[in-house]
Design an enzyme around this catalytic site. Sequence first.
Site, mmCIF file in Angstrom:
data_model
loop_
_atom_site.group_PDB
_atom_site.id
_atom_site.type_symbol
_atom_site.label_atom_id
_atom_site.label_comp_id
_atom_site.label_asym_id
_atom_site.label_seq_id
_atom_site.Cartn_x
_atom_site.Cartn_y
_atom_site.Cartn_z
ATOM 1 N N HIS A 465 -6.022 2.525 -2.749
ATOM 2 C CA HIS A 465 -5.723 1.408 -2.323
ATOM 3 C C HIS A 465 -4.374 1.936 -1.856
ATOM 4 C CE1 HIS A 465 -4.785 -2.514 -2.798
ATOM 5 N NE2 HIS A 465 -4.120 -2.468 -2.483
ATOM 6 N N GLU A 466 -3.738 3.002 -2.278
ATOM 7 C CA GLU A 466 -2.493 3.228 -1.865
ATOM 8 C C GLU A 466 -2.558 4.137 -0.485
ATOM 9 O OE1 GLU A 466 0.102 1.215 -2.118
ATOM 10 O OE2 GLU A 466 -0.754 0.078 -4.179
ATOM 11 N N HIS A 469 -2.932 2.157 2.764
ATOM 12 C CA HIS A 469 -1.742 1.501 2.971
ATOM 13 C C HIS A 469 -1.125 2.596 3.700
ATOM 14 C CE1 HIS A 469 -1.515 -2.644 1.244
ATOM 15 N NE2 HIS A 469 -1.080 -2.040 0.120
ATOM 16 N N HIS A 472 -2.805 2.661 7.403
ATOM 17 C CA HIS A 472 -2.457 1.645 8.125
ATOM 18 C C HIS A 472 -0.844 2.431 8.332
ATOM 19 C CE1 HIS A 472 -2.005 -2.559 8.093
ATOM 20 N NE2 HIS A 472 -2.361 -2.509 9.536
HETATM 21 ZN ZN LIG Z 1 -1.645 -3.369 -1.811
#
Ligand SMILES: [Zn+2]
Length: 677
Positions: A465-466, A469, A472
Amino acid sequence: MTDNPFFEAWTTPFGLPPFDRIRPEHFPLAFDRGMAEQSAEIAAITGTTATPSFADTIEALERSGRLLDRVSRVFFNLDASNTNDALEAIARDYAPRLAQHRMRIALDEGLFARIADLYARRGTLALAEDQMRLLERHHLRLVRSGALLGSEQKARMAALVERLAVLHTLFGQNVLHDERDWQLVLDEVDLDGLPDFARIAAAQAAEERGIGGRWVVTLARSAAEPFLTFSTRRDLRRTLWEAWTARGRHEGARDNAPLIREIVALRAEQARLLGYDNFAAYRLDDSMAKTADAVERLLLQVWEPAKDKARDERAKLEALARAEGLNEAIEPWDWRYYAEKVRQAEYDLDEAEVKPYFVLDNMVEAAFDVARRLFGVSFTKRTDLPVYHPDVRAWEVRDSAGDHLGIFLHDNFARAGKQSGAWSSRYRDQETLDGAVAPIVVNNNNFAKGAPTLLSFDDAETLFHEFGHGLHGLLSRVRYRSQSGTAVRQDFVEFPSQIFEHWMSAPETLRNYARHYQTGEPIPEALLRRLLAARTFNQGFATVEYTGSALLDLELHREVRPEGLDLARFEAELLDRIGMPKEIGLRHRPAHFQHLFAGGGYAAGYYAYLWAEVLDADGFAAFTEAGDLFDPALAARLKDIYSAGDTRDPMELYRAFRGRDPTIAALLEQRGLTACQ
Ligand SMILES: [Zn+2]
């Protein structure tokens, strides 16, 4: 001070902060000079009477505050990951000053006049798409900060923002202190049921606290959840549960209840000043969701089916508990414990059997490999780069042509002085306004360090998940800093992170990277099948604990007059009204709900995870429908979302990727919330 590193050009590799030379006493002077420099830059923009141009106003604004940005990034990253008393004192001192500084710019009449003039003429300026959006968003940001208010209201607005910054800082520090200071000290007889990894982590925590030879469980989630899951000692589970859910809430100087009361009252006043009924209406007006009603509709669409599923789950827990001799109702401190037993019985799945296959370093490699196959990027470990703690790993990121994309820092372990939870942040954002600037991204986790470090399935998902990011930020290809990477609407920012999680649980990822830490054997097929079959298990519970917190956030920020709010009563009445199952606790109670009160970012915005889950479930379904999780055409369109930053409207970006609007069907299926009867 002549040797302040913030006042020099950094000659470190890739322009990383020279962490070894940065001392707490450097920050105040650097903050002061950074604010003064930016004020002078703004004065230069507004000091001319010439007709404003995009270049001399918007681009000049984008160029302003370089020093302040540099010192702020270093400071707030270190304060979150590796804080100490000196940094905490500076945070308390500077949070209100920085808020005041930003507010002064947001309410600068000369600046707004120039931007408003450009905005009125925007159709005639021959702007590119990213420039048009940049102008529109700067204009909207200032309007939403109060640029159209009269001078008295502006002054009040500035005072509110400044006071909120103080309250946010205090709130976060209070939670950190509770998580750091409270400890459940155990002797060997108290460890019954705990698997090796939890014993080792507890022994290490005791060692760190100078009571080696015993065992310590803290209130960090990574320590508390395993204890609640495995300890056979119902009395100790209850003690831990009561302390865990009371974080931030106790009489005395570190009580968060009065801070919350003041925060929600000030936010409601802000909203009223800007012409909104309540803070949620104000906040959501600038989101993908648009209105509190739309958010409530989404939350209620999952709430009832989630409660139904939780009721079925509870029946199984109770049956097992009775068979084991518990003749009382299941309490919140029992749920995880019996759920784990049901999971073992129904799916023949033991977390202690799973963990040896999830070695941290292997899962990091897995995340890199997925990023390579989807987006063509590669990661090379660098041991020659400056880092702020010996546990931090540094990687150089390159694109498929071998060109430098950025630096990725990985800070994976729990320690005193580090905020709990997991988060992604940046030391520098990508932009090209005055030449290419490469991003420096950091991912923080709070895994219990081991040799090797073993993760739960959930931990591995958090890691991915991290990292989503992080990608991104790393894949960003924009011109302007304020459109870079994750600078998107807050209910869109979880889409790139959450969709990336799906590749962690893909069987081909697990077959390659879930390998036993001692034998190197891949995870057995039968265990893998059971693991994946169990994925919808306990999703009633997970959806209820999350959605309950999201509804609480929404309702709290929908209050029109929250002054003098009785928080305990508000919470109890809300839970009663929505029919919160009493044996399931909220994922976050108000007094430690950092998303809402340690900063303003997720206030009236905790729903964003579920909003983004509609998108990520629907988006990943595109890959499964294509029959190829690395379908090149789809991956290229997904990469466009990671690269676009805030240069385009998020719904347009999503449609360009998916070819249609999102639907909720995939989310309900993913959580096992369909066809409950
Ligand atoms: Zn998040």
